[in-house]
Design a protein around this motif. Sequence first.
Motif, short mmCIF file in Angstrom:
data_model
loop_
_atom_site.label_atom_id
_atom_site.label_comp_id
_atom_site.label_asym_id
_atom_site.label_seq_id
_atom_site.Cartn_x
_atom_site.Cartn_y
_atom_site.Cartn_z
N GLY A 401 7.90 -64.98 -17.43
CA GLY A 401 7.89 -64.15 -18.11
C GLY A 401 9.02 -64.92 -19.36
O GLY A 401 9.25 -64.07 -20.52
N ARG A 402 9.62 -65.92 -19.68
CA ARG A 402 10.84 -66.41 -20.77
C ARG A 402 10.06 -66.66 -21.88
O ARG A 402 9.37 -66.76 -22.64
CB ARG A 402 11.12 -67.42 -20.26
N ALA A 403 8.62 -67.11 -21.71
CA ALA A 403 7.78 -67.22 -22.79
C ALA A 403 7.31 -65.94 -23.08
O ALA A 403 7.21 -65.93 -24.63
CB ALA A 403 6.52 -68.63 -21.96
N LEU A 404 6.74 -65.09 -22.10
CA LEU A 404 6.82 -63.67 -23.12
C LEU A 404 8.10 -63.03 -23.88
O LEU A 404 7.63 -62.63 -25.10
CB LEU A 404 6.04 -62.28 -21.84
N PRO A 413 10.02 -53.88 -18.15
CA PRO A 413 8.79 -53.50 -16.98
C PRO A 413 7.41 -53.95 -18.11
O PRO A 413 6.64 -54.22 -17.17
CB PRO A 413 8.97 -52.29 -16.74
N GLN A 414 7.52 -53.82 -18.97
CA GLN A 414 7.11 -54.47 -19.62
C GLN A 414 6.63 -56.11 -19.74
O GLN A 414 4.87 -56.23 -19.84
CB GLN A 414 6.57 -54.29 -21.41
N ILE A 415 7.40 -56.83 -19.59
CA ILE A 415 6.52 -57.85 -18.89
C ILE A 415 5.92 -57.72 -17.98
O ILE A 415 4.89 -58.61 -18.11
CB ILE A 415 8.15 -58.99 -19.43
N GLY A 416 5.95 -57.41 -16.80
CA GLY A 416 6.02 -57.22 -15.68
C GLY A 416 4.05 -56.40 -15.32
O GLY A 416 3.57 -57.43 -15.10
N ASN A 417 3.94 -55.95 -16.79
CA ASN A 417 2.48 -54.99 -16.30
C ASN A 417 2.09 -55.88 -17.74
O ASN A 417 0.46 -56.14 -16.77
CB ASN A 417 2.93 -53.98 -17.30
N LEU A 419 1.86 -59.27 -17.01
CA LEU A 419 1.63 -60.72 -16.41
C LEU A 419 0.61 -60.56 -15.10
O LEU A 419 -0.36 -61.03 -15.56
CB LEU A 419 3.00 -61.56 -15.71
N ASN A 420 1.19 -58.66 -14.92
CA ASN A 420 -0.37 -58.59 -13.71
C ASN A 420 -1.73 -58.71 -14.47
O ASN A 420 -2.96 -58.19 -13.77
CB ASN A 420 -0.05 -56.58 -13.36
N THR A 421 -1.55 -58.01 -15.76
CA THR A 421 -2.63 -57.57 -16.68
C THR A 421 -3.61 -59.29 -16.79
O THR A 421 -4.09 -60.06 -16.21
CB THR A 421 -2.37 -56.99 -18.04
N LEU A 422 -2.59 -59.75 -17.10
CA LEU A 422 -3.30 -61.53 -17.29
C LEU A 422 -3.31 -62.12 -15.74
O LEU A 422 -4.87 -62.89 -15.96
CB LEU A 422 -1.88 -62.26 -18.00
N LEU A 423 -3.00 -61.89 -14.96
CA LEU A 423 -3.52 -61.81 -13.50
C LEU A 423 -4.82 -61.49 -13.06
O LEU A 423 -5.41 -62.46 -12.52
CB LEU A 423 -2.32 -61.89 -12.51
N GLY A 424 -4.56 -60.60 -13.19
CA GLY A 424 -5.96 -60.04 -13.21
C GLY A 424 -6.84 -60.50 -14.34
O GLY A 424 -8.64 -60.76 -12.87
N LEU A 443 -0.76 -61.59 -27.01
CA LEU A 443 -0.67 -61.15 -28.31
C LEU A 443 -1.21 -59.84 -28.74
O LEU A 443 -0.33 -58.75 -29.24
CB LEU A 443 -0.15 -62.65 -29.34
N GLU A 444 -2.57 -60.18 -28.01
CA GLU A 444 -3.36 -59.34 -28.34
C GLU A 444 -2.97 -57.84 -27.11
O GLU A 444 -2.91 -56.55 -28.32
CB GLU A 444 -4.56 -59.33 -27.30
N LEU A 445 -2.08 -57.61 -26.36
CA LEU A 445 -1.71 -56.89 -25.86
C LEU A 445 -0.64 -56.43 -25.93
O LEU A 445 -0.16 -55.13 -25.31
CB LEU A 445 -1.04 -57.42 -23.98
N LEU A 446 0.34 -57.00 -27.22
CA LEU A 446 1.29 -56.64 -27.32
C LEU A 446 1.58 -55.91 -28.77
O LEU A 446 1.72 -55.00 -29.34
CB LEU A 446 2.29 -57.88 -28.04
#
Length: 448
Positions: A401-404, A413-417, A419-424, A443-446
Amino acid sequence: MKNISIQIPEYALCVIRELEKKGYEAYVVGGCVRDSLMSIEPKDWDVCTNATPQEVLRVFRRQPVIKTGLKHGTVTVMSDRKPIEVTTFRIDGEYTDNRHPDQVVFVSRVEEDLARRDFTINAMAYNPTRGLVDAFGGRDDLAEGLIRCVGEPDERFNEDGLRIMRALRFASRFDFSIERETAFSIRRNRHLLENVSVERIFKELKGILVGKGVLSMLLAFPDVLAVIIPELAPTLGFKQHNPHHRYDVWTHTAYAVQAAPADETLRLTMLLHDIAKPSCFSQGADGTGHFYKHPLLSADMAHTILTRLKSDNATLNRVVTLVREHDNNFPSSRGGMRRFIGRLGEDVVDQLFDVKRADIAAQSEHKLQQKQAALRQAALLIDELMDEGHAFTIKDLHINGRALIALGVPPGPQIGNILNTLLGEVQDDKLANTEPELTRRALELLRP
């Protein structure tokens, strides 16, 4: 029996010598004698003596002493910083609560003291000079592998209902049989367990379950265990009418307990894993038995039972989880297995393998080879994932989260979303678990 020799550690011998120097008799007694005769190293050494508690206190007045239970004749002497319980020869008064004697009477002969004890294998005393005192045949019962009450079994169990569980525990621990009259008395007096605290019962139950003779105890005394866990009663003799099973529910349960590693959590899991089957039973048109959703209901029942037995939370939660998951197949895909491990945790998945192996071992030969092959494949897949830069949970990602936030993601909440996308995507092998790749994808997801 002066030809018997037991190696008593020096710190316990010192206690015996001090008492004898003052003119008293002293013996090691009980479990330490039993274990020594079985070539098992005793965990504790207890001493009995004809010295009264006050006399024991005077003998050891120059060293640390704990007044453990003066009322019942016990003093704990610290010898070389190790505790030795020293108890005066005694006989017990009435047990109006079926648990503890109302009073004790000190006596002068060791044989009188041994006569009050529970089982013959625990009713032996030893002194290096006088040898073994075995007035009730404990040595012979050890040789024959028998648990037998001292004296009249009904009297022993009415004195202390917990002895019923202790009999089963000793028989399970040593893989002994229970002598015929003692076994009859256990069944006849099993209701006395209702007078015993659940904490003490649960401790003994766990001791029974991890013993090497657990199978014979479960098969021989299910009516006793049903006093403790009434929910077990419907499983007794309940036919499964299913090609995967050769036993009724209770017999399958007993064999599954024995097949599991001798660990309290695993064996409690196997004891309870199918407990809801009778209430879930249905039969198809061809007569095949089905137990739809029994793992979920069994998990709920396990939670209720372990709460009632006052289990610690860690054991309760782990058993409930393993019961709930015991019938689920391991995922066959890499992504599925990563998510499975992420959901349950590596420790739970390791134990789930033991649970499933034990469950299969207690089933029929029907599709046995396929079941075992599926477990082997799942184990190989997990080994592969462990050897790689695996990501089972968000904390395993090489970004956080700190890196994001440093990339411009606002806290929230966007941080968690993200990270969950990256994990999947990592779990599905669509994305490498490296900081550059994760940063690029974040960065693409942002982007809007």
